[in-house]
Write a protein that holds these residues in place. Sequence first.
Motif, mmCIF file in Angstrom:
data_model
loop_
_atom_site.group_PDB
_atom_site.id
_atom_site.type_symbol
_atom_site.label_atom_id
_atom_site.label_comp_id
_atom_site.label_asym_id
_atom_site.label_seq_id
_atom_site.Cartn_x
_atom_site.Cartn_y
_atom_site.Cartn_z
ATOM 1 N N VAL A 23 0.860 -1.181 0.000
ATOM 2 C CA VAL A 23 0.000 0.000 0.000
ATOM 3 C C VAL A 23 0.901 1.237 0.000
ATOM 4 N N MET A 24 0.636 2.131 -0.935
ATOM 5 C CA MET A 24 1.461 3.337 -0.999
ATOM 6 C C MET A 24 0.919 4.380 -0.034
ATOM 7 N N ASP A 25 1.789 5.066 0.658
ATOM 8 C CA ASP A 25 1.296 6.200 1.445
ATOM 9 C C ASP A 25 1.140 7.397 0.507
ATOM 10 N N LYS A 26 0.618 8.468 1.052
ATOM 11 C CA LYS A 26 0.225 9.579 0.206
ATOM 12 C C LYS A 26 1.403 10.156 -0.601
ATOM 13 N N SER A 27 2.558 10.286 0.079
ATOM 14 C CA SER A 27 3.671 10.928 -0.624
ATOM 15 C C SER A 27 4.179 10.032 -1.754
ATOM 16 N N GLU A 28 4.122 8.700 -1.546
ATOM 17 C CA GLU A 28 4.555 7.800 -2.618
ATOM 18 C C GLU A 28 3.636 7.920 -3.839
ATOM 19 N N ARG A 29 2.321 8.015 -3.541
ATOM 20 C CA ARG A 29 1.388 8.174 -4.652
ATOM 21 C C ARG A 29 1.679 9.474 -5.396
ATOM 22 N N HIS A 30 1.991 10.491 -4.618
ATOM 23 C CA HIS A 30 2.322 11.772 -5.236
ATOM 24 C C HIS A 30 3.517 11.628 -6.174
ATOM 25 N N ILE A 31 4.559 10.910 -5.695
ATOM 26 C CA ILE A 31 5.763 10.725 -6.512
ATOM 27 C C ILE A 31 5.455 9.907 -7.758
ATOM 28 N N ALA A 32 4.657 8.852 -7.590
ATOM 29 C CA ALA A 32 4.306 8.005 -8.726
ATOM 30 C C ALA A 32 3.605 8.836 -9.795
ATOM 31 N N ARG A 33 2.701 9.679 -9.394
ATOM 32 C CA ARG A 33 1.983 10.483 -10.388
ATOM 33 C C ARG A 33 2.928 11.459 -11.094
ATOM 34 N N ALA A 34 3.849 12.024 -10.347
ATOM 35 C CA ALA A 34 4.800 12.951 -10.965
ATOM 36 C C ALA A 34 5.627 12.204 -12.014
ATOM 37 N N TYR A 35 6.046 11.009 -11.663
ATOM 38 C CA TYR A 35 6.803 10.195 -12.628
ATOM 39 C C TYR A 35 5.969 9.937 -13.890
ATOM 40 N N ASP A 36 4.693 9.570 -13.694
ATOM 41 C CA ASP A 36 3.833 9.285 -14.850
ATOM 42 C C ASP A 36 3.665 10.508 -15.737
ATOM 43 N N ASP A 94 5.795 12.957 -16.067
ATOM 44 C CA ASP A 94 7.064 13.129 -16.782
ATOM 45 C C ASP A 94 7.145 12.179 -17.974
ATOM 46 N N LEU A 95 6.808 10.918 -17.697
ATOM 47 C CA LEU A 95 6.908 9.908 -18.751
ATOM 48 C C LEU A 95 6.007 10.257 -19.924
ATOM 49 N N GLU A 96 4.792 10.723 -19.602
ATOM 50 C CA GLU A 96 3.863 11.095 -20.678
ATOM 51 C C GLU A 96 4.419 12.224 -21.526
ATOM 52 N N ALA A 97 5.013 13.191 -20.870
ATOM 53 C CA ALA A 97 5.578 14.324 -21.607
ATOM 54 C C ALA A 97 6.703 13.842 -22.522
ATOM 55 N N ILE A 98 7.513 12.947 -21.995
ATOM 56 C CA ILE A 98 8.627 12.439 -22.813
ATOM 57 C C ILE A 98 8.083 11.630 -23.985
ATOM 58 N N GLN A 99 7.067 10.819 -23.719
ATOM 59 C CA GLN A 99 6.489 10.017 -24.804
ATOM 60 C C GLN A 99 5.905 10.904 -25.901
ATOM 61 N N ALA A 100 5.313 12.019 -25.502
ATOM 62 C CA ALA A 100 4.778 12.939 -26.508
ATOM 63 C C ALA A 100 5.904 13.443 -27.414
#
Lengths: 241, 241
Positions: B2-15, B17-23
Amino acid sequence: MVMDKSERHIARAYDRDLEAIQAHIMKMGGLVEAAILDAAQALSTRDEELAEKVRNSDRAIDELEALIQQEAALTIAERQPMAFDLRTILAVMKIANNLERIGDYAKNMAKRTGVLVQMKPVEENSSSVRRMAKMVEVMLKDALDSFVQRDSELAEDVRQRDLEVDQMYNSLFRNYLTYMMEDPRNITACMHLHFIAKNIERMGDHVTAIAEQVIYLDTGAYPDDPRPKADRTSIDYSEGA
Amino acid sequence: MVMDKSERHIARAYDRDLEAIQAHIMKMGGLVEAAILDAAQALSTRDEELAEKVRNSDRAIDELEALIQQEAALTIAERQPMAFDLRTILAVMKIANNLERIGDYAKNMAKRTGVLVQMKPVEENSSSVRRMAKMVEVMLKDALDSFVQRDSELAEDVRQRDLEVDQMYNSLFRNYLTYMMEDPRNITACMHLHFIAKNIERMGDHVTAIAEQVIYLDTGAYPDDPRPKADRTSIDYSEGA
């Protein structure tokens, strides 16, 4: 900026990582230098066994490159280097990629040697090819030395020497055209020899790219003047045929 | 886990970033596809202006690659992705590198076209080259679609199609040898055409490498069987000349 204790700790960990990666770069460089020399020798002595050795040694080069890319990515992830340190790691990744491509060209040379030994030799040409390969190998050695010492002067010297490699390629290209026109039975062999010469010329371009990374690391800027370029076959021969 | 709130925050930031790079990858892919088609058209219609356009468009491709590498490195440094996420970013960096190299081959094709238009045309050959280029362009389009959708079946299909590209190259290589032997005045033009055909064949190899990254991302493993390879010129012609 005064670093607190934990920052200094992080900086040292980064430096240790970088040193380990650089050691792998040097090991990879040694393998690539050997591949260039062996490939040239196999061609000029028509030594199939040595050519096969070169083909097989490419795997170790590829594995080292994968290892370096992995280590570099982990260092970025774990140490979070910024600014200069990040650029350094990115430069190291590019250098590993250049080395891998030089290794590929040596492997391709060895493959074509395996074919050429089946054919009637084309008159005296392998000594020029071998001289050209030797020149690129020395350039690579110097480029890697300049990398370890962050010596942009030596790197600039390597970069200038690439001009001579390009001129040697131009001269070989002209020779092969002549041999083919003189005797159509030379055509297939000369097509392979021409590819080999072009491969060595491209190795020189990748060595130059390594030298340019060193200049960037040492001076903070890429060289001003566009990279010297003397593969003029796409111009000199426009009137040909 | 189970991710705590800050981990979820980091995961979303990574996603994000990845989306921007994929674009950026998709934008780069679009430019490279256009470069392939334009280079082939310029060759077959002997259109010097279009060839020059291709040569000039390579800069935008190179700049996008540099941007992607920079973004990817920053994402690794800032988000500290591990395991699968780290491998994904590394795969994206490799794909950008493959695209950049395909762009280089298109540029080289355009350079040689600038030379070829000065020469007497070699009899009907440009339509085969153009067909081969079109095939590689469609493969690239599909490889990039398979990347966006993480569709390893489509990627595997692309990978298999590379065999046909290799066969087209083999057939062109044979044709050029024939033209050169028939009439030595064709030799210079055929050397350039042969390089162009080889460049397209190499583009196919890089498209295949992209497809293999997709298979790796989708299935967690590289394809089992060694990549199909049908450039047999180094074997088929060993008895020639």
